[in-house]
Design an enzyme around this catalytic site. Structure first.
Site, short mmCIF file in Angstrom:
data_model
loop_
_atom_site.label_atom_id
_atom_site.label_comp_id
_atom_site.label_asym_id
_atom_site.label_seq_id
_atom_site.Cartn_x
_atom_site.Cartn_y
_atom_site.Cartn_z
N LEU A 1 -13.42 50.46 64.21
CA LEU A 1 -14.47 51.05 63.37
C LEU A 1 -13.92 51.18 61.95
O LEU A 1 -12.89 51.82 61.73
CB LEU A 1 -14.87 52.42 63.93
CG LEU A 1 -15.97 53.19 63.21
CD1 LEU A 1 -16.77 54.01 64.22
CD2 LEU A 1 -15.42 54.12 62.15
N GLY B 1 -14.72 46.07 48.79
CA GLY B 1 -13.33 46.35 48.43
C GLY B 1 -12.34 46.38 49.59
O GLY B 1 -12.23 45.44 50.38
N ILE B 2 -11.64 47.50 49.70
CA ILE B 2 -10.57 47.65 50.69
C ILE B 2 -11.14 47.61 52.11
O ILE B 2 -10.59 46.95 53.00
CB ILE B 2 -9.78 48.96 50.42
CG1 ILE B 2 -8.98 48.81 49.12
CG2 ILE B 2 -8.86 49.30 51.59
CD1 ILE B 2 -8.41 50.13 48.58
N ASP C 1 -21.19 51.30 56.65
CA ASP C 1 -21.33 51.62 55.22
C ASP C 1 -22.67 52.32 55.01
O ASP C 1 -23.61 52.14 55.77
CB ASP C 1 -21.25 50.35 54.36
CG ASP C 1 -20.76 50.62 52.95
OD1 ASP C 1 -19.61 50.27 52.62
OD2 ASP C 1 -21.53 51.21 52.14
N LEU C 2 -22.72 53.12 53.94
CA LEU C 2 -23.97 53.72 53.49
C LEU C 2 -24.93 52.61 53.07
O LEU C 2 -26.14 52.74 53.20
CB LEU C 2 -23.66 54.65 52.30
CG LEU C 2 -24.72 55.57 51.76
CD1 LEU C 2 -25.28 56.48 52.83
CD2 LEU C 2 -24.13 56.40 50.61
N TYR D 1 -11.32 63.96 42.65
CA TYR D 1 -10.86 62.84 43.49
C TYR D 1 -9.44 63.08 44.02
O TYR D 1 -9.16 62.91 45.21
CB TYR D 1 -10.93 61.56 42.67
CG TYR D 1 -10.53 60.30 43.38
CD1 TYR D 1 -11.44 59.61 44.18
CD2 TYR D 1 -9.24 59.78 43.24
CE1 TYR D 1 -11.07 58.44 44.83
CE2 TYR D 1 -8.87 58.61 43.88
CZ TYR D 1 -9.79 57.93 44.68
OH TYR D 1 -9.42 56.77 45.31
N LYS E 1 -8.19 63.50 47.88
CA LYS E 1 -7.22 62.58 48.48
C LYS E 1 -5.95 63.30 48.95
O LYS E 1 -5.32 62.90 49.93
CB LYS E 1 -6.89 61.45 47.50
CG LYS E 1 -8.07 60.52 47.20
CD LYS E 1 -8.60 59.89 48.48
CE LYS E 1 -9.63 58.80 48.21
NZ LYS E 1 -10.07 58.12 49.44
N THR F 1 -10.81 46.16 43.07
CA THR F 1 -12.03 46.27 43.89
C THR F 1 -13.18 46.64 42.95
O THR F 1 -12.95 46.98 41.79
CB THR F 1 -11.92 47.40 44.95
OG1 THR F 1 -12.01 48.66 44.27
CG2 THR F 1 -10.64 47.34 45.76
P1 NAD Z 1 -15.50 50.42 46.83
O1 NAD Z 1 -16.37 51.22 45.94
O2 NAD Z 1 -15.34 48.96 46.57
O3 NAD Z 1 -15.97 50.60 48.37
C1 NAD Z 1 -16.30 51.85 48.90
C2 NAD Z 1 -17.41 51.68 49.92
O4 NAD Z 1 -17.69 52.96 50.50
C3 NAD Z 1 -18.73 51.15 49.34
O5 NAD Z 1 -19.18 50.03 50.07
C4 NAD Z 1 -19.68 52.34 49.49
O6 NAD Z 1 -21.03 51.95 49.74
C5 NAD Z 1 -19.08 53.06 50.69
N1 NAD Z 1 -19.50 54.47 50.72
C6 NAD Z 1 -19.59 55.33 49.67
N2 NAD Z 1 -20.05 56.52 50.08
C7 NAD Z 1 -20.27 56.42 51.41
C8 NAD Z 1 -20.77 57.33 52.41
N3 NAD Z 1 -21.14 58.58 52.09
N4 NAD Z 1 -20.86 56.89 53.69
C9 NAD Z 1 -20.50 55.63 54.01
N5 NAD Z 1 -20.04 54.73 53.11
C10 NAD Z 1 -19.92 55.12 51.83
O7 NAD Z 1 -14.08 51.16 46.77
P2 NAD Z 1 -12.62 50.65 47.23
O8 NAD Z 1 -11.83 50.44 46.01
O9 NAD Z 1 -12.70 49.60 48.27
O10 NAD Z 1 -12.11 52.00 47.89
C11 NAD Z 1 -11.95 52.17 49.29
C12 NAD Z 1 -11.13 53.41 49.54
O11 NAD Z 1 -9.86 53.24 48.91
C13 NAD Z 1 -11.74 54.66 48.93
O12 NAD Z 1 -11.52 55.76 49.79
C14 NAD Z 1 -10.97 54.83 47.65
O13 NAD Z 1 -10.95 56.16 47.22
C15 NAD Z 1 -9.59 54.34 48.07
N6 NAD Z 1 -8.73 53.92 46.98
C16 NAD Z 1 -9.08 52.91 46.13
C17 NAD Z 1 -8.20 52.56 45.10
C18 NAD Z 1 -8.50 51.46 44.13
O14 NAD Z 1 -7.75 51.32 43.14
N7 NAD Z 1 -9.53 50.66 44.33
C19 NAD Z 1 -6.99 53.25 44.94
C20 NAD Z 1 -6.68 54.26 45.83
C21 NAD Z 1 -7.55 54.59 46.85
#
Ligand code: NAD
Length: 251
Positions: free
Chosen positions: A10, A17-18, A37-38, A159, A163, A194
């Site tokens: 899951l 992104g990630i 995803d939302l 944020y 975290k 991302t």
């Molecule tokens: P992203 O914005 O590309 O993807 C995040 C996804 O989460 C989106 O598809 C969004 O629709 C979904 N989402 C948002 N709110 C939601 C909810 N309430 N319920 C279900 N889905 C929801 O971001 P990313 O860069 O892929 O980040 C992924 C994770 O990694 C996040 O937790 C982010 O905080 C963390 N992170 C990212 C970075 C970075 O530099 N990109 C660094 C550190 C940590």
């Protein structure tokens, strides 16, 4: 057979992104993917792009991780769709709403805590309740925190707090669930390429990149490979750790 052969995984935040990179890497390793995803269309697009090595179809699910009802429905829907509970989970759903602390609205603070921290709590709790009640052992949960949760970050009081909270949640869940055969670990990505970081101005990107010992931003696949290690039996004696995947930033 891959490192996750026969496992149901899951993944939240799977539409981008990630989370999307985690779906791709875990599918490559033989897992059946529940992409959550939302944004249902984005989760669908992720699933359409996955290779299938498990023989079980990957599926997308729409859920809001910050709403407890949505999360409990999700676990039941995934359970019936795959005829079994996920024994691997990665919580990647997350948002930013940056602003300097002195100017930050209460709404912005609450919203980011609700998705990043409470959302991660709700998915951990709902999945672990189900696993424990059905006595399913050998499960591994990976919560995506951030290097901001360790070091803080300009404009990210909400944020970074969320975290850091994810790290405390992860370590506590690891202690409480170890004897049930559930491992819980956190990954702390650094500055990763991302859609979340696309909006960051080039000047700021250059400044941050200068601080990174490896001299570049991370790729989502590099975060996903660390999640794979923690999700798979290769890390069978590791629980409660906060693994930094940040090119040496603030190590
Ligand atoms: P992203 O914005 O590309 O993807 C995040 C996804 O989460 C989106 O598809 C969004 O629709 C979904 N989402 C948002 N709110 C939601 C909810 N309430 N319920 C279900 N889905 C929801 O971001 P990313 O860069 O892929 O980040 C992924 C994770 O990694 C996040 O937790 C982010 O905080 C963390 N992170 C990212 C970075 C970075 O530099 N990109 C660094 C550190 C940590």
């Amino acid at each position: 057979a891959g490192l996750l052969a026969g496992r149901i995984a899951l993944i939240t935040g799977a539409g981008s992104g990630i989370g999307r990179a985690v779906c791709q890497v875990f599918a490559r390793e033989g897992a059946a993917i529940a992409a959550v995803d939302l944004n249902k269309d984005a989760a669908n697009t992720t699933v359409q792009g996955l290779t299938n090595t498990s023989g079980i179809s990957h599926q997308s699910f729409c859920a809001d991780v910050s709403a407890s009802g949505s999360v409990s429905d999700l676990i039941q829907n995934v359970r019936s769709a795959f005829n079994g509970l996920p024994t691997v989970a990665v919580n990647s759903a997350g948002i930013t709403q940056d602003g300097f602390m002195l100017k930050m609205s209460e709404e912005k603070f609450d919203k980011v805590i609700a998705v990043n921290l409470k959302g991660t709590f709700l998915v951990n709790q709902a999945l672990c309740r189900a696993l424990v009640s059905e006595n399913v052992r050998n499960a591994s949960i990976v919560n995506i925190s951030s290097i901001s949760g360790k070091a803080g970050n300009l404009g990210q009081a909400n944020y970074a707090a969320s975290k850091a909270g994810v790290i405390g949640l992860t370590k506590t869940a690891a202690i409480e669930l170890a004897k049930q055969g559930i491992r819980v670990n956190a990954v702390l990505p650094g500055f990763t390429v991302t859609p979340m970081t696309d909006a960051v101005p080039d000047k700021v990107k250059q400044m941050v990149t200068m601080l990174i010992p490896m001299g570049r931003m991370g790729q989502p696949e590099e975060i996903a490979e660390a999640c794979l290690f923690l999700a798979s039996d290769r890390s069978s004696y590791i629980t409660g750790v906060a693994l930094e995947v940040a090119g040496g930033l603030y190590a």
